[in-house]
Motif scaffolding. Structure first.
Motif, PDB file in Angstrom:
ATOM      1  N   PHE A 181      62.285  35.811  49.222  1.00  0.00           N
ATOM      2  CA  PHE A 181      61.142  34.890  49.365  1.00  0.00           C
ATOM      3  C   PHE A 181      59.809  35.622  49.191  1.00  0.00           C
ATOM      4  O   PHE A 181      58.877  35.093  48.592  1.00  0.00           O
ATOM      5  N   ILE A 182      59.709  36.823  49.743  1.00  0.00           N
ATOM      6  CA  ILE A 182      58.488  37.605  49.552  1.00  0.00           C
ATOM      7  C   ILE A 182      58.281  37.885  48.073  1.00  0.00           C
ATOM      8  O   ILE A 182      57.182  37.717  47.527  1.00  0.00           O
ATOM      9  N   HIS A 183      59.349  38.309  47.411  1.00  0.00           N
ATOM     10  CA  HIS A 183      59.260  38.600  45.976  1.00  0.00           C
ATOM     11  C   HIS A 183      58.881  37.356  45.181  1.00  0.00           C
ATOM     12  O   HIS A 183      57.998  37.395  44.312  1.00  0.00           O
ATOM     13  N   THR A 184      59.518  36.229  45.482  1.00  0.00           N
ATOM     14  CA  THR A 184      59.234  34.987  44.760  1.00  0.00           C
ATOM     15  C   THR A 184      57.794  34.543  44.977  1.00  0.00           C
ATOM     16  O   THR A 184      57.116  34.097  44.041  1.00  0.00           O
ATOM     17  N   ALA A 185      57.316  34.667  46.204  1.00  0.00           N
ATOM     18  CA  ALA A 185      55.929  34.293  46.501  1.00  0.00           C
ATOM     19  C   ALA A 185      54.948  35.133  45.689  1.00  0.00           C
ATOM     20  O   ALA A 185      53.961  34.617  45.158  1.00  0.00           O
ATOM     21  N   THR A 186      55.232  36.439  45.587  1.00  0.00           N
ATOM     22  CA  THR A 186      54.326  37.291  44.806  1.00  0.00           C
ATOM     23  C   THR A 186      54.353  36.914  43.335  1.00  0.00           C
ATOM     24  O   THR A 186      53.319  36.963  42.664  1.00  0.00           O
TER      25      THR A 186
END
Length: 337
Positions: A88-93
């Motif tokens: 999720f962190i990666h996708t948000a970035t």
């Protein structure tokens, strides 16, 4: 080419398949968590988030976390939540990056901002970050929460630093390596470090896994930098020369500018400032990168960081998981060939 990444290590091309097979069952559990936690009473949120999450990304960061967990123990339910938080962190970035970069393509598909606009894309990215922090808290590990929260902050700092350096062709190599160490490599490092933290490993082994992820992440980004000038849109999943047209000062450009003559430097300044971005200009840029060995040396740097990543695993026992992690490094470098 350095010995540790020599093609003589194996008889067939390096692949992510061994890593994917080892964590296949674990990733099914992670995917179930992802699907559950991206749901919302607001239909646009799962629709927009799902557009990117299901667009064919390899989910390399959660896979690395799970593989490192298997290297030193056995993944449990809490690992699946942390792996989903990492994704999720990666996708948000990625959602935020596409807005900042005005990107139209990612992984060969239209970007979320191209379909739904900038506002919804940024807000759904924020939603995913919020969900990630929920799962971090649920893990019950303050260390894991601290590591991932810090990684999220460092990623943002790296992105801001890159934005500030945009159009600045005089950016030097140390600063650029600092930028990609923050915006790309830190989440690789955090993913691997968390596996050691959750297993209660020694500080030395924890640092070894973090180093593996950090060096792998830098190698990964350097290869991407080179591929932007070497590949095609079908292979890359984005427009060829996007970095060039966006005025991004990546390592190939830094090296070519430093090594070029006065005429070459004038071209690079005009190109990075957005005054020379036609297809013909891109061809000139490619010729200059070849003439100055900028692409060759960028990939040489990637090899060097790949070697460091592989060396970081020396303290761990030889087994199928370690071999898969070593092959992951080889695969990362081989994408350029």
């Amino acid at each position: 080419m350095t010995a540790i990444l020599s093609s003589s290590r194996r008889s067939k091309p390096a692949s992510l398949d061994p890593l994917m097979r080892l964590v296949a069952d674990d990733m099914q559990a992670v995917n179930a968590v992802i699907l559950n936690r991206m749901q919302s009473e607001v239909p646009l949120i799962p629709e927009l988030a799902g557009h990117l999450i299901s667009s064919g990304g390899k989910r390399m960061r959660p896979m690395l976390m799970l593989a490192c967990s298997r290297l030193i123990g056995q993944p449990e339910t809490v690992h699946y939540k942390l792996a989903a938080a990492i994704e999720f962190i990666h996708t948000a970035t990625l959602l935020h990056d596409d807005v900042v970069d005005h990107s139209d393509l990612r992984r060969g598909k239209r970007t979320a901002n191209n379909i739904w606009g900038n506002g919804p894309t940024v807000l759904v990215g924020d939603f995913l970050l919020s969900r990630a922090f929920e799962m971090m808290v649920e893990s019950g590990s303050l260390r894991a929460l601290d590591i991932l929260a810090n990684a999220a902050a460092v990623i943002t700092q790296g992105e801001v630093d890159q934005l500030v350096s945009q159009y600045q062709v005089e950016t030097d190599e140390p600063r650029y390596l600092s930028i990609i160490g923050a915006k790309t490599a830190v989440l690789f490092a955090a993913s691997c470090r968390i596996a050691a933290v959750m297993a209660g490993c020694s500080d030395i082994l924890e640092q070894n896994l973090a180093n593996y992820g950090q060096y792998l992440g830098i190698a990964f980004q350097l290869v991407d930098d080179a591929i932007d000038y070497m590949s095609d849109s079908e292979t890359m999943g984005k427009g060829v020369g996007d970095d060039f047209r966006d005025g991004k000062v990546t390592l190939p450009v830094i090296l070519a500018y430093k090594r070029g003559d006065d005429k070459d430097r004038i071209f690079w300044r005009e190109a990075i400032e957005g005054r020379r971005i036609s297809n013909e200009d891109l061809m000139i840029a490619k010729d200059l990168l070849v003439k100055t060995d900028a692409l060759t040396d960028t990939l040489k740097r990637a090899h060097e960081y790949g070697d460091k990543a592989m060396s970081s695993l020396k303290a761990f026992p030889d087994n199928a998981v370690k071999e898969a992690l070593l092959e992951t490094v080889e695969f990362t470098i081989a994408r350029a060939y």
